[in-house]
Scaffold this motif. Sequence first.
Motif, PDB file in Angstrom:
ATOM      1  N   LEU A 151       0.823  -1.208   0.000  1.00  0.00           N
ATOM      2  CA  LEU A 151       0.000   0.000   0.000  1.00  0.00           C
ATOM      3  C   LEU A 151       0.861   1.263   0.000  1.00  0.00           C
ATOM      4  CD1 LEU A 151      -2.742  -1.066   2.574  1.00  0.00           C
ATOM      5  CD2 LEU A 151      -3.083  -0.711   0.124  1.00  0.00           C
ATOM      6  N   PHE A 152       1.946   1.225   0.753  1.00  0.00           N
ATOM      7  CA  PHE A 152       2.839   2.382   0.804  1.00  0.00           C
ATOM      8  C   PHE A 152       3.427   2.667  -0.580  1.00  0.00           C
ATOM      9  CE2 PHE A 152       6.966   4.447   1.584  1.00  0.00           C
ATOM     10  CZ  PHE A 152       6.536   5.554   2.310  1.00  0.00           C
ATOM     11  N   LYS A 153       3.775   1.618  -1.302  1.00  0.00           N
ATOM     12  CA  LYS A 153       4.332   1.802  -2.652  1.00  0.00           C
ATOM     13  C   LYS A 153       3.289   2.411  -3.590  1.00  0.00           C
ATOM     14  CE  LYS A 153       5.713  -2.428  -3.359  1.00  0.00           C
ATOM     15  NZ  LYS A 153       6.330  -3.602  -4.034  1.00  0.00           N
ATOM     16  N   ARG A 154       2.024   2.179  -3.325  1.00  0.00           N
ATOM     17  CA  ARG A 154       0.959   2.641  -4.217  1.00  0.00           C
ATOM     18  C   ARG A 154       0.292   3.928  -3.727  1.00  0.00           C
ATOM     19  NH1 ARG A 154      -0.989  -1.643  -7.588  1.00  0.00           N
ATOM     20  NH2 ARG A 154       0.229  -3.532  -7.254  1.00  0.00           N
ATOM     21  N   ARG A 155       0.831   4.557  -2.724  1.00  0.00           N
ATOM     22  CA  ARG A 155       0.148   5.687  -2.100  1.00  0.00           C
ATOM     23  C   ARG A 155      -0.058   6.854  -3.060  1.00  0.00           C
ATOM     24  NH1 ARG A 155       5.403   5.770  -0.920  1.00  0.00           N
ATOM     25  NH2 ARG A 155       6.554   7.740  -0.729  1.00  0.00           N
ATOM     26  N   LYS A 156       0.751   6.926  -4.123  1.00  0.00           N
ATOM     27  CA  LYS A 156       0.614   8.021  -5.078  1.00  0.00           C
ATOM     28  C   LYS A 156      -0.076   7.604  -6.372  1.00  0.00           C
ATOM     29  CE  LYS A 156       4.622  10.587  -3.343  1.00  0.00           C
ATOM     30  NZ  LYS A 156       5.933  11.204  -3.691  1.00  0.00           N
ATOM     31  N   VAL A 157      -0.466   6.342  -6.451  1.00  0.00           N
ATOM     32  CA  VAL A 157      -1.170   5.860  -7.643  1.00  0.00           C
ATOM     33  C   VAL A 157      -2.629   6.303  -7.562  1.00  0.00           C
ATOM     34  CG1 VAL A 157      -1.875   3.832  -8.967  1.00  0.00           C
ATOM     35  CG2 VAL A 157       0.349   3.856  -7.807  1.00  0.00           C
ATOM     36  N   LYS A 158      -3.156   6.837  -8.652  1.00  0.00           N
ATOM     37  CA  LYS A 158      -4.526   7.341  -8.668  1.00  0.00           C
ATOM     38  C   LYS A 158      -5.461   6.287  -9.269  1.00  0.00           C
ATOM     39  CE  LYS A 158      -2.856  11.043  -7.000  1.00  0.00           C
ATOM     40  NZ  LYS A 158      -2.875  11.179  -5.533  1.00  0.00           N
ATOM     41  N   TYR A 159      -6.383   5.817  -8.457  1.00  0.00           N
ATOM     42  CA  TYR A 159      -7.356   4.831  -8.914  1.00  0.00           C
ATOM     43  C   TYR A 159      -8.733   5.477  -9.041  1.00  0.00           C
ATOM     44  CZ  TYR A 159      -3.926   1.190  -7.928  1.00  0.00           C
ATOM     45  OH  TYR A 159      -2.806   0.397  -7.930  1.00  0.00           O
ATOM     46  N   ASP A 160      -9.477   5.032 -10.031  1.00  0.00           N
ATOM     47  CA  ASP A 160     -10.868   5.462 -10.159  1.00  0.00           C
ATOM     48  C   ASP A 160     -11.766   4.655  -9.223  1.00  0.00           C
ATOM     49  OD1 ASP A 160     -10.587   7.325 -12.506  1.00  0.00           O
ATOM     50  OD2 ASP A 160      -9.810   5.481 -13.409  1.00  0.00           O
ATOM     51  N   LEU A 161     -11.431   3.390  -9.040  1.00  0.00           N
ATOM     52  CA  LEU A 161     -12.251   2.519  -8.202  1.00  0.00           C
ATOM     53  C   LEU A 161     -11.357   1.601  -7.376  1.00  0.00           C
ATOM     54  CD1 LEU A 161     -15.016   1.358  -7.354  1.00  0.00           C
ATOM     55  CD2 LEU A 161     -14.862  -0.191  -9.324  1.00  0.00           C
ATOM     56  N   ILE A 162     -11.568   1.609  -6.060  1.00  0.00           N
ATOM     57  CA  ILE A 162     -10.889   0.689  -5.148  1.00  0.00           C
ATOM     58  C   ILE A 162     -11.952  -0.243  -4.567  1.00  0.00           C
ATOM     59  CG2 ILE A 162      -9.572   0.454  -2.998  1.00  0.00           C
ATOM     60  CD1 ILE A 162      -8.475   3.282  -3.511  1.00  0.00           C
ATOM     61  N   VAL A 163     -11.684  -1.543  -4.605  1.00  0.00           N
ATOM     62  CA  VAL A 163     -12.596  -2.530  -4.031  1.00  0.00           C
ATOM     63  C   VAL A 163     -11.841  -3.321  -2.977  1.00  0.00           C
ATOM     64  CG1 VAL A 163     -14.108  -4.499  -4.454  1.00  0.00           C
ATOM     65  CG2 VAL A 163     -13.826  -2.753  -6.230  1.00  0.00           C
ATOM     66  N   SER A 164     -12.398  -3.380  -1.778  1.00  0.00           N
ATOM     67  CA  SER A 164     -11.805  -4.216  -0.726  1.00  0.00           C
ATOM     68  C   SER A 164     -12.810  -5.299  -0.353  1.00  0.00           C
ATOM     69  CB  SER A 164     -11.456  -3.378   0.507  1.00  0.00           C
ATOM     70  OG  SER A 164     -12.597  -2.670   0.985  1.00  0.00           O
ATOM     71  N   TYR A 165     -12.276  -6.463   0.016  1.00  0.00           N
ATOM     72  CA  TYR A 165     -13.153  -7.623   0.215  1.00  0.00           C
ATOM     73  C   TYR A 165     -12.914  -8.272   1.571  1.00  0.00           C
ATOM     74  CZ  TYR A 165     -15.473 -12.076  -0.793  1.00  0.00           C
ATOM     75  OH  TYR A 165     -16.299 -13.178  -0.749  1.00  0.00           O
ATOM     76  N   TYR A 166     -14.003  -8.439   2.313  1.00  0.00           N
ATOM     77  CA  TYR A 166     -13.965  -9.167   3.578  1.00  0.00           C
ATOM     78  C   TYR A 166     -14.496 -10.575   3.321  1.00  0.00           C
ATOM     79  CZ  TYR A 166     -14.538 -10.508   8.387  1.00  0.00           C
ATOM     80  OH  TYR A 166     -14.423 -11.189   9.568  1.00  0.00           O
ATOM     81  N   PRO A 167     -13.801 -11.671   3.862  1.00  0.00           N
ATOM     82  CA  PRO A 167     -13.435 -11.818   5.258  1.00  0.00           C
ATOM     83  C   PRO A 167     -11.997 -11.614   5.676  1.00  0.00           C
ATOM     84  CG  PRO A 167     -13.637 -13.971   4.252  1.00  0.00           C
ATOM     85  CD  PRO A 167     -13.924 -12.980   3.183  1.00  0.00           C
ATOM     86  N   CYS A 168     -11.379 -10.575   5.242  1.00  0.00           N
ATOM     87  CA  CYS A 168     -10.118 -10.126   5.830  1.00  0.00           C
ATOM     88  C   CYS A 168     -10.272  -8.628   6.053  1.00  0.00           C
ATOM     89  CB  CYS A 168      -8.942 -10.430   4.894  1.00  0.00           C
ATOM     90  SG  CYS A 168      -7.373  -9.780   5.494  1.00  0.00           S
ATOM     91  N   LEU A 213      -5.599   3.916   1.562  1.00  0.00           N
ATOM     92  CA  LEU A 213      -5.277   4.284   0.184  1.00  0.00           C
ATOM     93  C   LEU A 213      -6.308   5.268  -0.377  1.00  0.00           C
ATOM     94  CD1 LEU A 213      -2.921   3.483  -1.618  1.00  0.00           C
ATOM     95  CD2 LEU A 213      -4.423   1.832  -2.742  1.00  0.00           C
ATOM     96  N   TYR A 214      -7.558   5.093   0.003  1.00  0.00           N
ATOM     97  CA  TYR A 214      -8.628   5.981  -0.467  1.00  0.00           C
ATOM     98  C   TYR A 214      -8.397   7.407   0.043  1.00  0.00           C
ATOM     99  CZ  TYR A 214     -13.439   7.516  -1.486  1.00  0.00           C
ATOM    100  OH  TYR A 214     -14.548   8.170  -1.958  1.00  0.00           O
ATOM    101  N   SER A 215      -7.864   7.507   1.258  1.00  0.00           N
ATOM    102  CA  SER A 215      -7.598   8.842   1.822  1.00  0.00           C
ATOM    103  C   SER A 215      -6.489   9.555   1.063  1.00  0.00           C
ATOM    104  CB  SER A 215      -7.221   8.719   3.303  1.00  0.00           C
ATOM    105  OG  SER A 215      -5.948   8.091   3.454  1.00  0.00           O
ATOM    106  N   LYS A 216      -5.660   8.784   0.332  1.00  0.00           N
ATOM    107  CA  LYS A 216      -4.557   9.372  -0.430  1.00  0.00           C
ATOM    108  C   LYS A 216      -4.980   9.796  -1.835  1.00  0.00           C
ATOM    109  CE  LYS A 216      -1.550   8.655   2.847  1.00  0.00           C
ATOM    110  NZ  LYS A 216      -0.970   9.813   3.586  1.00  0.00           N
ATOM    111  N   GLN A 217      -6.169   9.399  -2.278  1.00  0.00           N
ATOM    112  CA  GLN A 217      -6.623   9.731  -3.623  1.00  0.00           C
ATOM    113  C   GLN A 217      -7.017  11.214  -3.688  1.00  0.00           C
ATOM    114  OE1 GLN A 217      -6.613   7.147  -6.137  1.00  0.00           O
ATOM    115  NE2 GLN A 217      -5.478   6.282  -4.398  1.00  0.00           N
ATOM    116  N   LYS A 218      -6.458  11.913  -4.632  1.00  0.00           N
ATOM    117  CA  LYS A 218      -6.770  13.344  -4.801  1.00  0.00           C
ATOM    118  C   LYS A 218      -7.853  13.546  -5.864  1.00  0.00           C
ATOM    119  CE  LYS A 218      -3.549  14.267  -1.867  1.00  0.00           C
ATOM    120  NZ  LYS A 218      -3.912  14.624  -0.470  1.00  0.00           N
ATOM    121  N   ASN A 219      -8.287  12.449  -6.466  1.00  0.00           N
ATOM    122  CA  ASN A 219      -9.312  12.493  -7.505  1.00  0.00           C
ATOM    123  C   ASN A 219     -10.695  12.511  -6.858  1.00  0.00           C
ATOM    124  OD1 ASN A 219     -10.977  12.155  -9.695  1.00  0.00           O
ATOM    125  ND2 ASN A 219     -10.244  10.093 -10.200  1.00  0.00           N
TER     126      ASN A 219
END
Length: 417
Positions: A110-127, A137-143
């Motif tokens: 995640l740290f390596k990707r902190r400056k990558v701009k994504y249009d859509l982030i999907v996270s999946y539970y059960p983790c 990572l979403y908090s780092k998105q400037k878009n």
Amino acid sequence: MKILLINYFFPPAIDAHAYRWHQLMRYWSENGHEVDVITSGDFEGTIFDEPHIFSSIARLGRKRRQHSAVYVEKKRSLQSNIKGSLLKLYRKIYWPDAFWHWIFPLSAELFKRRKVKYDLIVSYYPCLLAHLGASYLYSKQKNDNARWIADYGDPFSTSDSMQPNNFALYKKINIYIEKLMLNRCSAVVFTNETTARDYVGAEVCNREKVSVIPHLVDIDSFYVGSGPGLHEETSKNKIIRLVYIGGFHKGIREPDQLFSLVKVVNELGLKLELDIYGPANGYDFGKYDFSHINHRGIIARELVSTVIETADFLVNVDNVNCSMTPSKIVELIATGKPIINIGAQNTPHKLFSMYEDEGYCFNYNYMESHENGYTKIIDFIGKNTGRYASIDTVKAILEGYDLQDIASQYVAAVGMH
């Protein structure tokens, strides 16, 4: 779009959690989107036909060798015997769930990707770390147009029947942390309405953010027939093969009613053979003195269709005390094979009821008279041996559950096009 999936489960893992998002990411990749996956697996190389579209799968965690199902089962048994008491203590203190150790490789990725701009982030539970990582990572998105979907394969803070951690210690912390995350995300997705109601009722998330998107299935890859099967007369000498695919779970999905059914029907003169494919999950199948029941162990997903083709009937055991709906319900119906579903009164999924209306499913209510139930099962088997539903019937029942439909619902959940 540029899409990121954070999911502990992904191929080469063979469970339902991996299957769902593997299919969706493949679909989006094939439709021109750039997709990244952060996962715990040891997969190397691209799994898509368009490697220039699929950016990367992050190889995180310890590399795992692929072993046979027999080896895995023996290893699990040995570990259980040696570490049983230590595991009990361990399970009482870890947080947030059994995958807490993923925090170290996940944080690095995640740290390596902190400056990558994504249009859509999907996270999946059960983790839960997937959601925590997505929140960071979403908090780092400037878009301003970026979106985050928190998707659930199982419930977390509302899961009393399958607690992800020690609720006596962490129940309030679970709700507090989960509420913070779900207030931040763009949409929360569950596979059924019951779980959505649990979350909204417990005030863990707002109803306005909730979408219910059911399990998906690629019908063409699961269907085993080419049209309506022809009825074969059932003789007393013919062995009827039942196949159950999946695990059992104490207090939620137990095998006793199924095993009793097989035993009694055999004693009544109809020869049944039950093959079980899946993990033992702590059950000692050897204690059941049934000569007609075979535990075959874990099976690779690519071999499931071959096993299904050899079955006369598929078997399902309904969940009790659990709000989540197993994904295999849609997969079983997609085969077109006749199904015996075992559950208490009013537990059958609506899809099983629709399949029953077409004549291809028997919903056995073990709460009613056993003698009456066994007679009905024998009659159902006699009428449906050698039969299977047409693909048109299957597609009509599973309308809205196909891959393209489900992918569209995810995009619609966050107002994207």
